[in-house]
Design a protein around this motif. Structure first.
Motif, PDB file in Angstrom:
ATOM      1  N   ALA A 272      -3.075  -0.826  12.171  1.00  0.00           N
ATOM      2  CA  ALA A 272      -2.229   0.027  11.331  1.00  0.00           C
ATOM      3  C   ALA A 272      -0.749  -0.320  11.478  1.00  0.00           C
ATOM      4  O   ALA A 272       0.108   0.559  11.427  1.00  0.00           O
ATOM      5  CB  ALA A 272      -2.465   1.493  11.664  1.00  0.00           C
ATOM      6  N   CYS A 273      -0.453  -1.611  11.648  1.00  0.00           N
ATOM      7  CA  CYS A 273       0.932  -2.080  11.710  1.00  0.00           C
ATOM      8  C   CYS A 273       1.799  -1.298  12.701  1.00  0.00           C
ATOM      9  O   CYS A 273       2.758  -0.628  12.318  1.00  0.00           O
ATOM     10  CB  CYS A 273       1.565  -2.068  10.323  1.00  0.00           C
ATOM     11  SG  CYS A 273       0.724  -3.149   9.155  1.00  0.00           S
TER      12      CYS A 273
ATOM     13  N   ARG B 266       6.610   6.428   5.764  1.00  0.00           N
ATOM     14  CA  ARG B 266       7.320   6.882   4.573  1.00  0.00           C
ATOM     15  C   ARG B 266       7.134   8.379   4.404  1.00  0.00           C
ATOM     16  O   ARG B 266       6.184   8.839   3.786  1.00  0.00           O
ATOM     17  CB  ARG B 266       6.818   6.092   3.360  1.00  0.00           C
ATOM     18  CG  ARG B 266       7.207   4.619   3.448  1.00  0.00           C
ATOM     19  CD  ARG B 266       6.260   3.718   2.743  1.00  0.00           C
ATOM     20  NE  ARG B 266       4.935   3.768   3.334  1.00  0.00           N
ATOM     21  CZ  ARG B 266       3.874   3.158   2.829  1.00  0.00           C
ATOM     22  NH1 ARG B 266       3.979   2.454   1.735  1.00  0.00           N
ATOM     23  NH2 ARG B 266       2.696   3.246   3.426  1.00  0.00           N
TER      24      ARG B 266
ATOM     25  N   GLY C 200      -4.449   1.889   5.955  1.00  0.00           N
ATOM     26  CA  GLY C 200      -4.406   1.397   7.335  1.00  0.00           C
ATOM     27  C   GLY C 200      -4.150   2.518   8.323  1.00  0.00           C
ATOM     28  O   GLY C 200      -4.697   2.532   9.423  1.00  0.00           O
TER      29      GLY C 200
ATOM     30  N   ASP D  64       0.857  -1.191   0.000  1.00  0.00           N
ATOM     31  CA  ASP D  64       0.000   0.000   0.000  1.00  0.00           C
ATOM     32  C   ASP D  64       0.891   1.237   0.000  1.00  0.00           C
ATOM     33  O   ASP D  64       1.362   1.675   1.049  1.00  0.00           O
ATOM     34  CB  ASP D  64      -0.932   0.012   1.205  1.00  0.00           C
ATOM     35  CG  ASP D  64      -1.910   1.178   1.121  1.00  0.00           C
ATOM     36  OD1 ASP D  64      -1.816   1.962   0.149  1.00  0.00           O
ATOM     37  OD2 ASP D  64      -2.749   1.326   2.018  1.00  0.00           O
TER      38      ASP D  64
ATOM     39  N   CYS E 109       2.233   4.254  10.462  1.00  0.00           N
ATOM     40  CA  CYS E 109       2.643   2.887  10.802  1.00  0.00           C
ATOM     41  C   CYS E 109       4.164   2.741  10.849  1.00  0.00           C
ATOM     42  O   CYS E 109       4.902   3.703  10.682  1.00  0.00           O
ATOM     43  CB  CYS E 109       2.066   1.946   9.758  1.00  0.00           C
ATOM     44  SG  CYS E 109       2.666   2.315   8.096  1.00  0.00           S
ATOM     45  N   TYR E 110       4.617   1.503  11.002  1.00  0.00           N
ATOM     46  CA  TYR E 110       6.070   1.277  11.101  1.00  0.00           C
ATOM     47  C   TYR E 110       6.769   1.640   9.798  1.00  0.00           C
ATOM     48  O   TYR E 110       7.931   2.028   9.808  1.00  0.00           O
ATOM     49  CB  TYR E 110       6.361  -0.172  11.526  1.00  0.00           C
ATOM     50  CG  TYR E 110       6.607  -1.162  10.419  1.00  0.00           C
ATOM     51  CD1 TYR E 110       7.895  -1.424   9.956  1.00  0.00           C
ATOM     52  CD2 TYR E 110       5.541  -1.837   9.821  1.00  0.00           C
ATOM     53  CE1 TYR E 110       8.116  -2.333   8.937  1.00  0.00           C
ATOM     54  CE2 TYR E 110       5.756  -2.747   8.808  1.00  0.00           C
ATOM     55  CZ  TYR E 110       7.040  -2.999   8.360  1.00  0.00           C
ATOM     56  OH  TYR E 110       7.254  -3.890   7.348  1.00  0.00           O
TER      57      TYR E 110
END
Ligand code: SF4
Length: 299
Positions: A185-186, A277, A151, A69, A273-274
């Motif tokens: 959301a990781c 980006r 997410g 994603d 999330c992790y």
């Protein structure tokens, strides 16, 4: 340099920067993720973190995005009033997104809101999303790129409270948001909290909070304390990476604020999330540029 030349140069550079930013985590996020991994002791968390770091390494080795994603590219722009090519920026960024969708590749995620047809190139009505701050002085254009995945966007929420609800209402609101959909959301997450007058102030501030470099804190001592207390409280929930039992659900909590009406307290929460980006790049008036998120990388 003409406007067309500046636009073409910016589109070229930004296509490369988008490709870099969807493959590699910024240095501050990568280091914080290592710190979170080292804080975990359970075998299950070790396995999750091993897969995270293997995934990140493979993304670079195989030259492909680090998550399927790739979201929708958002640009948060701080533009000095004397930057000479303001008029070229929007078209250049749109062009860069179109081109990176093919060359990176980025997954085509943008659909027209009402027809629900995929536009095929990650652009569309008001997409890519551009948020502008015009600075009264200076001739630099600073761009923060962020890939907003689904997410991370789903748990976002905002609410306006009455002052009688007290600041405790903000804390409860943040905990409800993070312990709800954000588990999907990781994690570990970056939690952005926006506090201000109304929904739109708080929403934008919560995203800006997410984008702030890790290791920075709110300039007001009470804001900085709120960040520390929220982080300690959230990390006391017993949730770790991927929402499984562990020590760290969050890498950081950042708060951004604005003045508010005496009779309102608006709060918004955004999470990332992790695979956070996000990258910073600056263009100067002569269209030379440098990025500040990835050590040793020249564009
Ligand atoms: S939450 Fe982040 S890492 Fe997880 S699927 Fe979405 S973009 Fe990828």
């Amino acid at each position: 340099m003409t406007r067309d030349e500046a636009q073409s140069r910016m589109a070229d550079v930004m296509e490369r920067f988008l490709t870099l930013a969807c493959r590699r985590l910024p240095d501050d996020v990568y280091e914080k993720l290592q710190e979170c991994r080292d804080a975990e002791t359970s075998p299950l968390q070790r396995v999750v973190y091993e897969s995270y770091f293997e995934n990140l390494a493979l993304a670079q080795k195989l030259d492909r995005p680090c998550c399927q994603d790739t979201g929708l590219p958002h640009f948060y722009i701080r533009c000095g009033a004397d930057f000479p090519f303001i008029g070229a920026v929007e078209d250049a960024l749109r062009d860069a997104v179109r081109r990176a969708t093919v060359s990176s590749p980025l997954r085509p995620n943008a659909v027209d809101f009402f027809t629900e047809r995929n536009t095929g190139d990650n652009t569309g009505e008001r997409m890519p999303w551009l948020h502008w701050d015009i600075l009264p002085e200076g001739s630099d254009l600073q761009i923060c790129v962020y890939f907003a995945g689904a997410g991370c966007s789903l748990p976002g929420r905002a609410q306006v409270f009455k002052p009688a609800d007290g600041y405790g209402a903000i804390v409860k609101f943040v905990f409800e948001a993070v312990s709800g959909l954000a588990l999907n959301a990781c994690p570990p997450l970056i939690v952005g909290v926006g506090l201000g007058h109304n929904i739109e102030n708080a929403g934008v501030l919560s995203k800006m909070a997410c984008l702030r470099p890790l290791g920075t804190s709110h300039p007001h001592p009470k804001g900085a304390k709120l960040e520390r207390d929220l982080l300690a409280g959230l990390n006391g929930l017993g949730v770790g990476a991927q929402g499984l039992p562990g020590e760290r659900i969050a890498m950081a909590v950042h708060v951004e604020s604005s003045a508010r009406h005496t009779a309102t307290i608006a709060a918004a929460v955004n999470v990332s999330c992790y695979t956070h980006r996000r990258g910073f790049i600056t263009f100067h008036a002569d269209m030379s540029c440098e990025q500040s998120s990835y050590k040793g990388v020249t564009l």
